[in-house]
Design a protein around this motif. Structure first.
Motif, PDB file in Angstrom:
ATOM      1  N   ARG A 336       0.808  -1.229   0.000  1.00 22.22           N
ATOM      2  CA  ARG A 336       0.000   0.000   0.000  1.00 22.22           C
ATOM      3  C   ARG A 336       0.834   1.268   0.000  1.00 22.22           C
ATOM      4  NH1 ARG A 336      -4.852  -1.447   4.282  1.00 22.22           N
ATOM      5  NH2 ARG A 336      -5.860  -3.047   3.003  1.00 22.22           N
ATOM      6  N   ILE A 337       2.083   1.173   0.470  1.00 20.15           N
ATOM      7  CA  ILE A 337       2.888   2.404   0.567  1.00 20.15           C
ATOM      8  C   ILE A 337       3.040   3.075  -0.792  1.00 20.15           C
ATOM      9  CG2 ILE A 337       5.201   1.348   0.246  1.00 20.15           C
ATOM     10  CD1 ILE A 337       4.371   4.128   2.783  1.00 20.15           C
ATOM     11  N   VAL A 338       3.076   2.295  -1.859  1.00 22.36           N
ATOM     12  CA  VAL A 338       3.326   2.905  -3.175  1.00 22.36           C
ATOM     13  C   VAL A 338       2.197   3.847  -3.592  1.00 22.36           C
ATOM     14  CG1 VAL A 338       4.833   1.026  -3.944  1.00 22.36           C
ATOM     15  CG2 VAL A 338       2.417   0.951  -4.516  1.00 22.36           C
ATOM     16  N   HIS A 339       0.974   3.529  -3.207  1.00 22.78           N
ATOM     17  CA  HIS A 339      -0.138   4.442  -3.520  1.00 22.78           C
ATOM     18  C   HIS A 339       0.043   5.759  -2.772  1.00 22.78           C
ATOM     19  CE1 HIS A 339      -1.980   1.029  -5.386  1.00 22.78           C
ATOM     20  NE2 HIS A 339      -1.906   0.338  -4.254  1.00 22.78           N
ATOM     21  N   HIS A 340       0.437   5.632  -1.507  1.00 23.01           N
ATOM     22  CA  HIS A 340       0.642   6.845  -0.712  1.00 23.01           C
ATOM     23  C   HIS A 340       1.813   7.656  -1.259  1.00 23.01           C
ATOM     24  CE1 HIS A 340      -2.354   5.548   2.097  1.00 23.01           C
ATOM     25  NE2 HIS A 340      -1.710   4.418   2.352  1.00 23.01           N
ATOM     26  N   GLU A 341       2.845   6.965  -1.688  1.00 21.72           N
ATOM     27  CA  GLU A 341       4.012   7.693  -2.214  1.00 21.72           C
ATOM     28  C   GLU A 341       3.647   8.465  -3.480  1.00 21.72           C
ATOM     29  OE1 GLU A 341       7.745   5.258  -0.342  1.00 21.72           O
ATOM     30  OE2 GLU A 341       7.009   4.590  -2.289  1.00 21.72           O
ATOM     31  N   ARG A 342       2.897   7.842  -4.361  1.00 22.56           N
ATOM     32  CA  ARG A 342       2.478   8.548  -5.584  1.00 22.56           C
ATOM     33  C   ARG A 342       1.658   9.791  -5.237  1.00 22.56           C
ATOM     34  NH1 ARG A 342      -0.032   3.538  -8.688  1.00 22.56           N
ATOM     35  NH2 ARG A 342       1.851   2.405  -9.205  1.00 22.56           N
ATOM     36  N   HIS A 343       0.856   9.633  -4.203  1.00 23.38           N
ATOM     37  CA  HIS A 343      -0.051  10.705  -3.820  1.00 23.38           C
ATOM     38  C   HIS A 343       0.671  11.828  -3.063  1.00 23.38           C
ATOM     39  CE1 HIS A 343      -4.100  12.193  -3.069  1.00 23.38           C
ATOM     40  NE2 HIS A 343      -3.760  12.403  -1.807  1.00 23.38           N
ATOM     41  N   TYR A 344       1.579  11.454  -2.161  1.00 21.76           N
ATOM     42  CA  TYR A 344       2.126  12.452  -1.228  1.00 21.76           C
ATOM     43  C   TYR A 344       3.529  12.969  -1.559  1.00 21.76           C
ATOM     44  CZ  TYR A 344      -1.868  11.277   1.709  1.00 21.76           C
ATOM     45  OH  TYR A 344      -3.133  11.085   2.184  1.00 21.76           O
ATOM     46  N   LEU A 345       4.326  12.191  -2.283  1.00 22.73           N
ATOM     47  CA  LEU A 345       5.713  12.634  -2.526  1.00 22.73           C
ATOM     48  C   LEU A 345       5.815  13.927  -3.335  1.00 22.73           C
ATOM     49  CD1 LEU A 345       7.724   9.310  -3.103  1.00 22.73           C
ATOM     50  CD2 LEU A 345       7.696  10.774  -1.082  1.00 22.73           C
ATOM     51  N   PRO A 346       4.893  14.216  -4.277  1.00 23.56           N
ATOM     52  CA  PRO A 346       5.036  15.450  -5.053  1.00 23.56           C
ATOM     53  C   PRO A 346       4.814  16.740  -4.255  1.00 23.56           C
ATOM     54  CG  PRO A 346       3.721  13.836  -6.253  1.00 23.56           C
ATOM     55  CD  PRO A 346       3.870  13.333  -4.851  1.00 23.56           C
ATOM     56  N   ASP A 347       4.336  16.657  -3.027  1.00 26.74           N
ATOM     57  CA  ASP A 347       4.002  17.871  -2.271  1.00 26.74           C
ATOM     58  C   ASP A 347       5.093  18.178  -1.227  1.00 26.74           C
ATOM     59  OD1 ASP A 347       2.989  19.787  -0.531  1.00 26.74           O
ATOM     60  OD2 ASP A 347       0.931  19.021  -0.681  1.00 26.74           O
ATOM     61  N   ALA A 348       5.639  19.396  -1.296  1.00 24.94           N
ATOM     62  CA  ALA A 348       6.764  19.788  -0.429  1.00 24.94           C
ATOM     63  C   ALA A 348       6.387  19.904   1.047  1.00 24.94           C
ATOM     64  CB  ALA A 348       7.347  21.105  -0.920  1.00 24.94           C
ATOM     65  N   ASN A 349       5.099  19.903   1.362  1.00 23.72           N
ATOM     66  CA  ASN A 349       4.700  19.956   2.774  1.00 23.72           C
ATOM     67  C   ASN A 349       4.795  18.596   3.454  1.00 23.72           C
ATOM     68  OD1 ASN A 349       4.067  22.686   2.938  1.00 23.72           O
ATOM     69  ND2 ASN A 349       2.080  22.323   1.952  1.00 23.72           N
ATOM     70  N   ASN A 350       4.873  17.552   2.655  1.00 18.57           N
ATOM     71  CA  ASN A 350       4.850  16.196   3.208  1.00 18.57           C
ATOM     72  C   ASN A 350       6.254  15.703   3.534  1.00 18.57           C
ATOM     73  OD1 ASN A 350       2.086  16.235   2.823  1.00 18.57           O
ATOM     74  ND2 ASN A 350       2.260  15.392   0.748  1.00 18.57           N
ATOM     75  N   THR A 351       6.297  14.578   4.263  1.00 21.57           N
ATOM     76  CA  THR A 351       7.589  14.005   4.667  1.00 21.57           C
ATOM     77  C   THR A 351       7.577  12.505   4.423  1.00 21.57           C
ATOM     78  OG1 THR A 351       7.574  15.582   6.511  1.00 21.57           O
ATOM     79  CG2 THR A 351       9.275  13.872   6.569  1.00 21.57           C
ATOM     80  N   LEU A 352       8.706  11.999   3.922  1.00 24.29           N
ATOM     81  CA  LEU A 352       8.911  10.559   3.836  1.00 24.29           C
ATOM     82  C   LEU A 352       9.987  10.199   4.847  1.00 24.29           C
ATOM     83  CD1 LEU A 352       8.491   7.828   2.147  1.00 24.29           C
ATOM     84  CD2 LEU A 352      10.608   8.496   0.990  1.00 24.29           C
ATOM     85  N   LEU A 353       9.650   9.280   5.753  1.00 22.53           N
ATOM     86  CA  LEU A 353      10.622   8.868   6.776  1.00 22.53           C
ATOM     87  C   LEU A 353      11.065   7.435   6.513  1.00 22.53           C
ATOM     88  CD1 LEU A 353      12.153   9.244   9.465  1.00 22.53           C
ATOM     89  CD2 LEU A 353      10.072   8.533  10.636  1.00 22.53           C
ATOM     90  N   LEU A 354      12.368   7.250   6.297  1.00 25.27           N
ATOM     91  CA  LEU A 354      12.913   5.911   6.049  1.00 25.27           C
ATOM     92  C   LEU A 354      13.589   5.410   7.323  1.00 25.27           C
ATOM     93  CD1 LEU A 354      14.445   6.774   2.562  1.00 25.27           C
ATOM     94  CD2 LEU A 354      12.373   5.438   2.974  1.00 25.27           C
ATOM     95  N   THR A 355      13.151   4.246   7.779  1.00 24.88           N
ATOM     96  CA  THR A 355      13.700   3.735   9.044  1.00 24.88           C
ATOM     97  C   THR A 355      14.441   2.417   8.860  1.00 24.88           C
ATOM     98  OG1 THR A 355      11.729   2.458   9.578  1.00 24.88           O
ATOM     99  CG2 THR A 355      11.793   4.714  10.371  1.00 24.88           C
ATOM    100  N   GLY A 356      14.307   1.805   7.703  1.00 16.09           N
ATOM    101  CA  GLY A 356      14.897   0.483   7.546  1.00 16.09           C
ATOM    102  C   GLY A 356      15.899   0.449   6.411  1.00 16.09           C
ATOM    103  N   TYR A 357      16.524  -0.699   6.281  1.00 12.12           N
ATOM    104  CA  TYR A 357      17.511  -0.910   5.229  1.00 12.12           C
ATOM    105  C   TYR A 357      16.848  -0.792   3.857  1.00 12.12           C
ATOM    106  CZ  TYR A 357      20.733  -3.365   2.154  1.00 12.12           C
ATOM    107  OH  TYR A 357      21.552  -3.694   1.116  1.00 12.12           O
ATOM    108  N   GLN A 358      17.475  -0.053   2.951  1.00 10.87           N
ATOM    109  CA  GLN A 358      16.965   0.104   1.590  1.00 10.87           C
ATOM    110  C   GLN A 358      17.957  -0.559   0.630  1.00 10.87           C
ATOM    111  OE1 GLN A 358      13.917   1.671   1.202  1.00 10.87           O
ATOM    112  NE2 GLN A 358      13.920   1.896   3.430  1.00 10.87           N
ATOM    113  N   ALA A 359      17.522  -1.617  -0.025  1.00 11.39           N
ATOM    114  CA  ALA A 359      18.427  -2.350  -0.925  1.00 11.39           C
ATOM    115  C   ALA A 359      18.794  -1.482  -2.125  1.00 11.39           C
ATOM    116  CB  ALA A 359      17.772  -3.643  -1.393  1.00 11.39           C
ATOM    117  N   VAL A 360      20.010  -1.675  -2.606  1.00  8.23           N
ATOM    118  CA  VAL A 360      20.485  -0.943  -3.779  1.00  8.23           C
ATOM    119  C   VAL A 360      19.491  -1.125  -4.928  1.00  8.23           C
ATOM    120  CG1 VAL A 360      22.341  -0.778  -5.490  1.00  8.23           C
ATOM    121  CG2 VAL A 360      22.883  -1.267  -3.105  1.00  8.23           C
ATOM    122  N   GLY A 361      19.106  -0.026  -5.559  1.00  9.83           N
ATOM    123  CA  GLY A 361      18.210  -0.092  -6.708  1.00  9.83           C
ATOM    124  C   GLY A 361      16.737  -0.028  -6.347  1.00  9.83           C
ATOM    125  N   SER A 362      16.386  -0.213  -5.067  1.00  8.17           N
ATOM    126  CA  SER A 362      14.965  -0.148  -4.684  1.00  8.17           C
ATOM    127  C   SER A 362      14.514   1.309  -4.731  1.00  8.17           C
ATOM    128  CB  SER A 362      14.762  -0.725  -3.283  1.00  8.17           C
ATOM    129  OG  SER A 362      15.455   0.054  -2.325  1.00  8.17           O
TER     130      SER A 362
END
Ligand SMILES: [Zn+2]
Length: 454
Positions: A336-362
């Protein structure tokens, strides 16, 4: 006649995932883990090749913990006629059902390998009917000369090392080893007296960054987002990391460190797993136990909404800001996160918080590296939102942590087998164990066997 035990490295040698080992001792054929190999595609063909053993001849399967790379091929074992027993800790048994059912959801899209016939609800049900849960340190007598116990690995809820004692010789399979201290779990048990060790090495060749003060950082990120009246989205892994996050948010809300606002746990799997965590509070560490004296509900607080159904998930978009959305998958590769990312990432008021390991290329990694347009499940998304990373958190011991874990048993160790890492990582750790501790350390080949005097 001299007694021996034989270990065969069927899976998880030279790779992080696909944990699968056979121990033969005192006439018993025992499996340790039966995990999926996870690569770019979950339904990697390798998972559905025949096992290198006859499933019908296995007496007992021991499962170290509930991650799918340790138990994901149990339905295949069942479909091939396994009729033995499955043993794990009690929480692992309880977590296994939602984890296996969730894997069905991922696999069902791929019918060309006939997985739909292996990964059936019937096979999962049958597996659970053969499954027995035990407490840590409970001693199970398999034969008069062979006994087994589960030691706390501190990796995720219920995670265990499996200790076999055969004719007085001690053989330890570590499973995955936690990066203690953990927020919720007790530390990895200290083990001092082992003859033969089979050890994981995910981080065998590197150390973690220093840990941020997570709660303080989380508080600041939430406050900044609140002041901007944005949506804070947090991609997260469903098992353990989601519950740690709820535990932290609970403390921040209950202690009035952050204002009450809508917080959505938008992951059906994380919601189900959190229910299991609530049943096993007695497995939490002292800190979490203490917190429960004042607050019985460590994963429930004002403002929290668990959105199980996809209709509920869709309605989150209508809820006014500021708000927080937690969803899977942890590296933004699906869920489900991908729907939220499409919706919220384009807006500068929003925040994406990464807490876990992100594999190369993901997608998660690309965003973390500062890419301004990222392809998320087939769609280009412009990133204007604030991107924040909380670093240093990992579910695994790092290279120094693994070394000091082994050092505790240095006196008695006869042989060490380094597995469950990339080849480079396995080799590095084995060398380190030889150089620093003077141990006989090996990196076994996939499919190879060793015979150990007992
Ligand atoms: Zn694991």
């Amino acid at each position: 006649m001299e007694k021996t035990a034989k270990i065969t490295f069927c899976g998880g040698a030279g790779s992080v995932t696909g944990s699968n080992f056979i121990l033969e001792a005192d006439g018993k054929k025992i499996l340790v883990d039966c995990g999926l190999t996870q690569g770019t595609k979950v339904a990697d063909d390798i998972n559905w090749d025949p096992f290198p053993y006859d499933s019908k001849t296995i007496d007992i399967l021991f499962v170290t913990h509930a991650h799918v790379d340790h138990l994901g091929r149990v339905p295949k074992l069942i479909s091939e006629g396994f009729q033995g027993k499955i043993y794990s800790t009690k929480p692992t048994k309880a977590l296994a059902l939602p984890m296996l059912e969730d894997t069905v959801g991922i696999l069902s899209k791929n019918t060309d390998l006939g997985l739909d016939k292996i990964y059936t609800p019937e096979n999962i049900k049958l597996a659970l009917s053969l499954w027995q849960g035990f407490e840590y340190h409970e001693v199970l007598k398999i034969t008069p000369l062979l006994e087994v116990s589960f030691l706390n690995a501190g990796h995720i809820l219920g995670s265990a090392m499996i200790k076999f004692v055969y004719n007085g010789k001690k053989i330890l399979f570590t499973g995955d080893l936690g990066n203690s201290p953990s927020m919720l779990l007790p530390d990895t048990d200290k083990v001092t007296d082992i003859d033969y060790l089979i050890i994981e090495s995910v981080y065998g060749d590197r150390n973690h960054e220093s840990r941020d003060d997570r709660r303080k950082f989380l508080e600041e990120t939430i406050e900044d987002n609140y002041n901007r009246k944005g949506t804070l989205i947090i991609p997260t892994f469903s098992l353990e990391r989601s519950q740690e996050l709820l535990f932290e948010l609970n403390a921040l809300v209950e202690n009035k460190r952050i204002p009450v606002m809508p917080i959505f746990l938008d992951s059906p799997l994380a919601i189900r797993l959190t229910e299991v965590f609530k049943q096993f509070k007695n497995y939490f560490n002292e800190n979490a136990q203490k917190a429960m004296i004042h607050d019985k509900y460590l994963f429930d607080f004002p403002g929290l909404h668990s959105t199980l159904k996809s209709e509920e998930s869709r309605l989150i978009g209508n809820v006014p800001n500021p708000k927080i959305v937690i969803a899977g998958s942890g590296m933004s590769t699906g869920g489900r996160i991908v729907h939220h990312e499409r919706h919220y990432l384009p807006d500068a008021n929003n925040t994406l918080l990464l807490t876990g390991y992100q594999a190369v290329g993901s997608p998660g990694r690309l965003i973390q590296e500062g890419l301004k347009t990222v392809r998320i499940t087939g769609e280009d998304v412009v990133v204007r939102a604030h991107v924040v990373t909380i670093s240093g958190y990992s579910g695994h011991k790092d290279s120094d942590g693994l070394l000091s874990f082994v050092e505790d048993m240095q006196e008695t160790l006869k042989k060490v087998f380094v597995v469950m890492g990339e080849p480079k990582s396995e080799m590095f750790l084995a060398q380190k164990l030889r150089d620093n501790l003077g141990l006989e350390a090996y990196v076994p080949e996939q499919g190879s066997s060793v015979t150990l005097p007992c």
